[in-house]
Design an enzyme around this catalytic site. Structure first.
Site, PDB file in Angstrom:
ATOM      1  N   ALA A  36       0.855  -1.198   0.000  1.00  0.00           N
ATOM      2  CA  ALA A  36       0.000   0.000   0.000  1.00  0.00           C
ATOM      3  C   ALA A  36       0.886   1.241   0.000  1.00  0.00           C
ATOM      4  CB  ALA A  36      -0.969  -0.012   1.178  1.00  0.00           C
ATOM      5  N   ASP A  39       3.911   8.121  -1.010  1.00  0.00           N
ATOM      6  CA  ASP A  39       5.133   8.901  -1.189  1.00  0.00           C
ATOM      7  C   ASP A  39       6.080   8.780  -0.002  1.00  0.00           C
ATOM      8  OD1 ASP A  39       4.440   9.719  -3.699  1.00  0.00           O
ATOM      9  OD2 ASP A  39       3.751  11.717  -3.112  1.00  0.00           O
ATOM     10  N   HIS A  41       6.727   5.967   1.661  1.00  0.00           N
ATOM     11  CA  HIS A  41       7.523   4.778   1.358  1.00  0.00           C
ATOM     12  C   HIS A  41       8.552   5.065   0.263  1.00  0.00           C
ATOM     13  CE1 HIS A  41       3.713   2.743   2.826  1.00  0.00           C
ATOM     14  NE2 HIS A  41       4.619   2.185   3.592  1.00  0.00           N
ATOM     15  N   GLY A 152      10.986   4.427   8.313  1.00  0.00           N
ATOM     16  CA  GLY A 152      10.447   5.760   8.498  1.00  0.00           C
ATOM     17  C   GLY A 152      10.381   6.136   9.967  1.00  0.00           C
ATOM     18  N   ASP A 155       6.842   5.892  12.590  1.00  0.00           N
ATOM     19  CA  ASP A 155       6.690   4.835  13.596  1.00  0.00           C
ATOM     20  C   ASP A 155       7.930   4.867  14.495  1.00  0.00           C
ATOM     21  OD1 ASP A 155       4.195   3.450  12.535  1.00  0.00           O
ATOM     22  OD2 ASP A 155       5.486   3.421  10.777  1.00  0.00           O
ATOM     23  N   GLN A 158       8.802   2.006  16.927  1.00  0.00           N
ATOM     24  CA  GLN A 158       9.237   0.865  16.111  1.00  0.00           C
ATOM     25  C   GLN A 158      10.677   1.044  15.652  1.00  0.00           C
ATOM     26  OE1 GLN A 158       6.828  -1.121  12.804  1.00  0.00           O
ATOM     27  NE2 GLN A 158       8.159   0.220  11.629  1.00  0.00           N
ATOM     28  N   ILE A 181       7.235  11.868   6.096  1.00  0.00           N
ATOM     29  CA  ILE A 181       6.720  12.623   4.955  1.00  0.00           C
ATOM     30  C   ILE A 181       5.260  12.964   5.230  1.00  0.00           C
ATOM     31  CG2 ILE A 181       6.349  12.624   2.454  1.00  0.00           C
ATOM     32  CD1 ILE A 181       9.298  12.574   3.336  1.00  0.00           C
ATOM     33  N   SER A 191      -0.508   4.386   5.206  1.00  0.00           N
ATOM     34  CA  SER A 191      -1.394   3.531   4.409  1.00  0.00           C
ATOM     35  C   SER A 191      -2.794   3.483   4.998  1.00  0.00           C
ATOM     36  CB  SER A 191      -0.815   2.112   4.328  1.00  0.00           C
ATOM     37  OG  SER A 191       0.461   2.127   3.710  1.00  0.00           O
TER      38      SER A 191
END
EC number: 6.3.2.1
Length: 283
Positions: A36, A39, A41, A152, A155, A158, A181, A191
Site C-alpha cells: 500500500a 510517497d 515509502h 520511516g 513509527d 518501532q 513525509i 497507508s
C-alpha cells in the site's frame, strides 16, 4: 531505461537474485514495507538508493504484528500499483513472500525486545506488536543480509525497537531512520489514511498542529505536564479519542520532565472514528 526489478516470492528465488547482486560487489539496502505504498515509502526507497548501490524492497503484510481484533484482513493490498511504483523508482529486487513462506507450519520462534519496546506507549495498547515486528524484521535481515535498512520515523517507537534489536543481535545491519513525509496540511502519510472519511480527513491534521504547539510551549520553558495538557485539549476538542500523548527521551524513550533531560520526542496515538493514527515530532 531502468531494468524492471526482479520479483522473488520463494526463498530459493530470493537467494539466487541476491547472489547475482552480491557478485557485482554491491552494497545492499533493504526497505521493509507492508505494501500500500505512498510517497512516504518512496522517500525511503530514494534514501536507500543514496546509501547503497542496490535496493531491495520487501512487500509483506505481517500477520504476527496484528491482534485478532485489528485490521489484518482489511489492510490495503495494492500489489500491482506497488510493483509499478517500485519499478519507476529503479528498485533492483522486490521480496514478496506469502505467509506460509515466512511462517511455515511449526514455526515457533519469536524475538522479544525490552527497553524501548516496553516504554509504555504503543506496547500498552498493542502488547503483541513489537514482538511481531522484531521477529519479521529479524527474519528479513537474515534472508536479505543487507548492509543498511531504512525505516520511516513516523513509527518512532518501532524505529527504536528495530535499532535495538539489530545492535543487540550483532546483525551488522545499520538501521537508518528517514524523516516523516507529510501531506501539505501536515498529516503524516500512512497507508491507513485511506480509512478516514472525507470529514475525518479534514480534522486529522489537528494531531500535527497540536504537537507543534506543544513543542513550542516546551521550548518556551513551560513544564512538560502543562505543555502536554495544552496539546491534549486541542486533540480531544477536535474529536479524537486519545490513547497517549507524551514527551520522551528521543534515544531511550524514557519519560522526561524538562528540556534539560536531553533530546525530546513528542509521541501521540489517537483514534478518529474507526481510524487509529500515530505521529511524533522532535522538540
Amino acid at each position: 531505461m531502468a531494468r524492471p526489478p526482479v520479483v522473488a516470492r520463494t526463498l530459493p528465488a530470493l537467494r539466487r537474485a541476491l547472489g547475482d547482486l552480491r557478485r557485482r560487489n554491491a552494497s545492499v539496502a533493504l526497505v521493509p514495507t507492508m505494501g500500500a505504498l505512498h510517497d512516504g515509502h518512496l522517500s525511503l526507497v530514494r534514501l536507500a538508493k543514496r546509501r547503497a548501490t542496490k535496493v531491495v524492497v520487501s512487500v509483506f503484510v505481517n500477520p504476527t504484528q496484528f491482534a485478532p481484533h485489528e485490521d489484518f484482513g482489511s489492510y490495503p493490498r495494492t500489489w500491482k500499483a506497488d510493483a509499478s511504483k517500485l519499478a519507476a523508482e529503479g528498485v533492483d529486487l522486490i521480496w514478496n513472500p506469502d505467509v506460509k513462506t515466512m511462517y511455515p507450519e511449526g514455526f515457533a520462534t519469536r524475538i522479544e525486545v525490552d527497553g524501548p519496546a516496553v516504554a509504555g506507549l504503543e506496547d500498552r495498547f498493542r502488547p503483541h506488536f513489537f514482538g511481531g515486528v522484531a521477529t519479521v524484521v529479524g527474519k528479513l535481515f537474515l534472508q536479505v543480509r543487507p548492509d543498511v535498512a531504512i525505516f520511516g520515523s513516523k513509527d518512532f517507537q518501532q524505529l527504536r525497537v528495530v535499532t535495538r534489536m539489530a545492535g543487540d543481535l550483532d546483525t551488522g545491519v545499520k538501521v537508518i531512520g528517514a524523516p516523516t513525509i507529510r501531506e501539505r496540511d501536515g498529516l503524516a502519510m500512512s497507508s491507513r489514511n485511506v480509512y478516514l472519511t472525507p470529514e475525518e480527513r479534514q480534522v486529522a491534521p489537528t494531531l500535527y498542529r497540536a504537537m507543534k504547539e506543544t513543542a513550542k510551549q516546551l521550548r518556551a520553558g513551560k513544564s512538560a505536564d502543562a505543555s502536554l495538557s495544552v496539546g491534549a485539549k486541542m486533540i480531544t476538542a477536535a474529536g479524537f479519542s486519545l490513547d497517549y500523548f507524551e514527551a520522551r527521551h528521543a534515544d531511550t524513550l524514557a519519560p522526561i520532565h524538562s528540556l534539560k533531560a536531553g533530546p525530546i520526542r513528542l509521541l501521540v496515538a489517537a483514534k478518529l472514528g474507526k481510524t487509529r493514527l500515530i505521529d511524533n515530532v522532535a522538540v
